[in-house]
Design a protein around this motif. Structure first.
Motif, short mmCIF file in Angstrom:
data_model
loop_
_atom_site.label_atom_id
_atom_site.label_comp_id
_atom_site.label_asym_id
_atom_site.label_seq_id
_atom_site.Cartn_x
_atom_site.Cartn_y
_atom_site.Cartn_z
N ALA A 72 0.83 -1.20 0.00
CA ALA A 72 0.00 0.00 0.00
C ALA A 72 0.87 1.25 0.00
N ARG A 73 1.93 1.23 0.75
CA ARG A 73 2.83 2.39 0.81
C ARG A 73 3.55 2.61 -0.52
N VAL A 74 4.00 1.52 -1.11
CA VAL A 74 4.69 1.64 -2.40
C VAL A 74 3.73 2.16 -3.47
N LEU A 75 2.52 1.63 -3.49
CA LEU A 75 1.53 2.07 -4.47
C LEU A 75 1.17 3.54 -4.25
N GLY A 76 1.00 3.94 -3.00
CA GLY A 76 0.67 5.33 -2.70
C GLY A 76 1.74 6.28 -3.17
N ARG A 77 2.99 5.92 -2.93
CA ARG A 77 4.10 6.78 -3.38
C ARG A 77 4.16 6.84 -4.91
N ALA A 78 3.91 5.69 -5.56
CA ALA A 78 3.96 5.66 -7.01
C ALA A 78 2.84 6.51 -7.62
N LEU A 79 1.66 6.42 -7.09
CA LEU A 79 0.54 7.21 -7.60
C LEU A 79 0.80 8.71 -7.41
N THR A 80 1.36 9.05 -6.26
CA THR A 80 1.66 10.46 -6.00
C THR A 80 2.72 10.97 -6.96
N ALA A 81 3.78 10.16 -7.15
CA ALA A 81 4.86 10.57 -8.04
C ALA A 81 4.37 10.72 -9.48
N ALA A 82 3.38 9.93 -9.84
CA ALA A 82 2.82 10.02 -11.20
C ALA A 82 1.85 11.18 -11.37
N GLY A 83 1.54 11.85 -10.28
CA GLY A 83 0.65 13.01 -10.35
C GLY A 83 -0.83 12.67 -10.43
N LEU A 84 -1.20 11.43 -10.15
CA LEU A 84 -2.60 11.04 -10.28
C LEU A 84 -3.52 11.72 -9.26
N PRO A 85 -3.10 11.87 -8.01
CA PRO A 85 -4.00 12.58 -7.07
C PRO A 85 -4.33 13.99 -7.54
N ALA A 86 -3.33 14.72 -7.99
CA ALA A 86 -3.57 16.09 -8.45
C ALA A 86 -4.46 16.11 -9.68
N ALA A 87 -4.31 15.11 -10.55
CA ALA A 87 -5.07 15.11 -11.80
C ALA A 87 -6.47 14.54 -11.63
N LEU A 88 -6.60 13.50 -10.81
CA LEU A 88 -7.85 12.76 -10.77
C LEU A 88 -8.55 12.75 -9.41
N GLY A 89 -7.89 13.26 -8.38
CA GLY A 89 -8.43 13.18 -7.03
C GLY A 89 -9.85 13.70 -6.89
N PRO A 90 -10.11 14.97 -7.22
CA PRO A 90 -11.49 15.49 -7.08
C PRO A 90 -12.49 14.74 -7.94
N LEU A 91 -12.09 14.32 -9.14
CA LEU A 91 -12.98 13.57 -10.01
C LEU A 91 -13.33 12.22 -9.38
N ALA A 92 -12.33 11.55 -8.82
CA ALA A 92 -12.57 10.27 -8.17
C ALA A 92 -13.48 10.43 -6.96
N ARG A 93 -13.28 11.50 -6.23
CA ARG A 93 -14.15 11.79 -5.09
C ARG A 93 -15.60 11.96 -5.54
N ARG A 94 -15.81 12.78 -6.56
CA ARG A 94 -17.18 13.03 -7.03
C ARG A 94 -17.83 11.75 -7.54
N ALA A 95 -17.06 10.92 -8.25
CA ALA A 95 -17.61 9.68 -8.79
C ALA A 95 -17.98 8.72 -7.66
#
Length: 294
Positions: free
Chosen positions: A142-165
């Motif tokens: 979980a920690r490795v995946l979390g760091r990888a997703l953050t490094a890829a910029g996915l939270p910044a790009a998709l976070g609010p959209l994922a929340r709304r969905a």
């Protein structure tokens, strides 16, 4: 939209919102949710003369990242520590939604003298939790995946959209129009961006989810030696359909209530986010549970 202050508990700064006056009620939201998901319920409870405490667990909302993997006992201790920091030493009514139902039940069992009532809102249920991989492996992944997703910029790009969905999929779309804020956006758009564009929240949700079966098993173990002393209510969300999944979930919630010796209530129609679909009923359930202790 109310934001609060930060209180350090076990070395972790927790974001907490305290409103109102009167007997205290603690509201804890489910996986990846935030304090503002309780806004409609909190407004109703404050209007009924309650002190409402909402907080974000580590890695959730605006709180700091988790310093250790979550456990049921650890989250119960966190609630107790938060109450100590706020100077609330008397009994409280604690309501937990989804996975936070595990934490709320653990608190009621480990701190019976501090529990006035327990309300489980469409709580997570695991009759026989099992895992394939050891806890350490799941936590590390979980920690490795979390760091990888953050490094890829996915939270910044998709976070609010994922929340709304997620919110859209977890509601019936027929909200309780009698409650303040019901039917509208559960949070201001800029606040959703502030919370869900951060890798911290994604990492927190992944870490909590990775330890989900262990938390469930821990609560099952507590049930054998730590009886509940306070009145308990299980409030299940039901969309009103005849689908097999919906009916089976309702039956499991009823079975849990029977095992706990709890009052069983059904919010219909409501999705998993009962506090957004039926805030009026959730507030009434909390108030009724508190009154039953007398």
């Amino acid at each position: 939209m109310t934001t609060g202050r930060f209180v350090r508990v076990d070395g972790v700064p927790l974001h907490v919102v305290v409103e109102g006056s009167g007997p205290p009620v603690v509201l804890s939201a489910g996986l990846a949710m935030a304090w503002f998901d309780w806004d409609p319920v909190a407004a109703l409870l404050v209007a009924q003369g309650r002190t409402v405490v909402r907080f974000d667990r580590p890695g959730h909302g605006l709180s700091a990242p988790a310093s250790a993997p979550p456990t049921a006992a650890g989250e119960a201790r966190r609630i107790a520590g938060l109450l100590d920091a706020l100077g609330l030493t008397g009994p409280v009514t604690v309501a937990g939604h989804s996975i936070a139902g595990f934490h709320a039940e653990a608190f009621a069992r480990l701190y019976p003298e501090r529990t006035a009532a327990l309300v489980l809102v469409d709580t997570s249920i695991e009759e026989d939790p099992r895992t394939v991989w050891p806890a350490g492996v799941r936590t590390g992944a979980a920690r490795v995946l979390g760091r990888a997703l953050t490094a890829a910029g996915l939270p910044a790009a998709l976070g609010p959209l994922a929340r709304r969905a997620t919110v859209r999929a977890s509601r019936t779309g027929t909200p309780d129009r009698t409650a303040p804020s019901a039917g509208g956006p559960p949070a201001a758009r800029d606040l959703v961006r502030r919370v869900y564009r951060t890798g911290r929240v994604w990492r927190g949700a992944l870490l909590e989810n990775a330890r989900y079966p262990d938390t469930a098993a821990e609560v099952l173990a507590l049930r054998t030696g730590r009886p509940l002393a306070a009145p308990v209510t299980v409030l299940a969300g039901y969309d009103g359909s005849s689908g097999r999944g919906a009916l089976r979930w309702l039956a499991r919630q009823a079975e849990l209530a029977a095992r706990l010796g709890a009052r069983f209530e059904v919010a219909e129609p409501a999705g998993h986010l009962v506090m957004l679909d039926r805030p009026g009923l959730v507030a009434r359930t909390v108030l009724d549970a508190d009154q039953r202790r007398a």
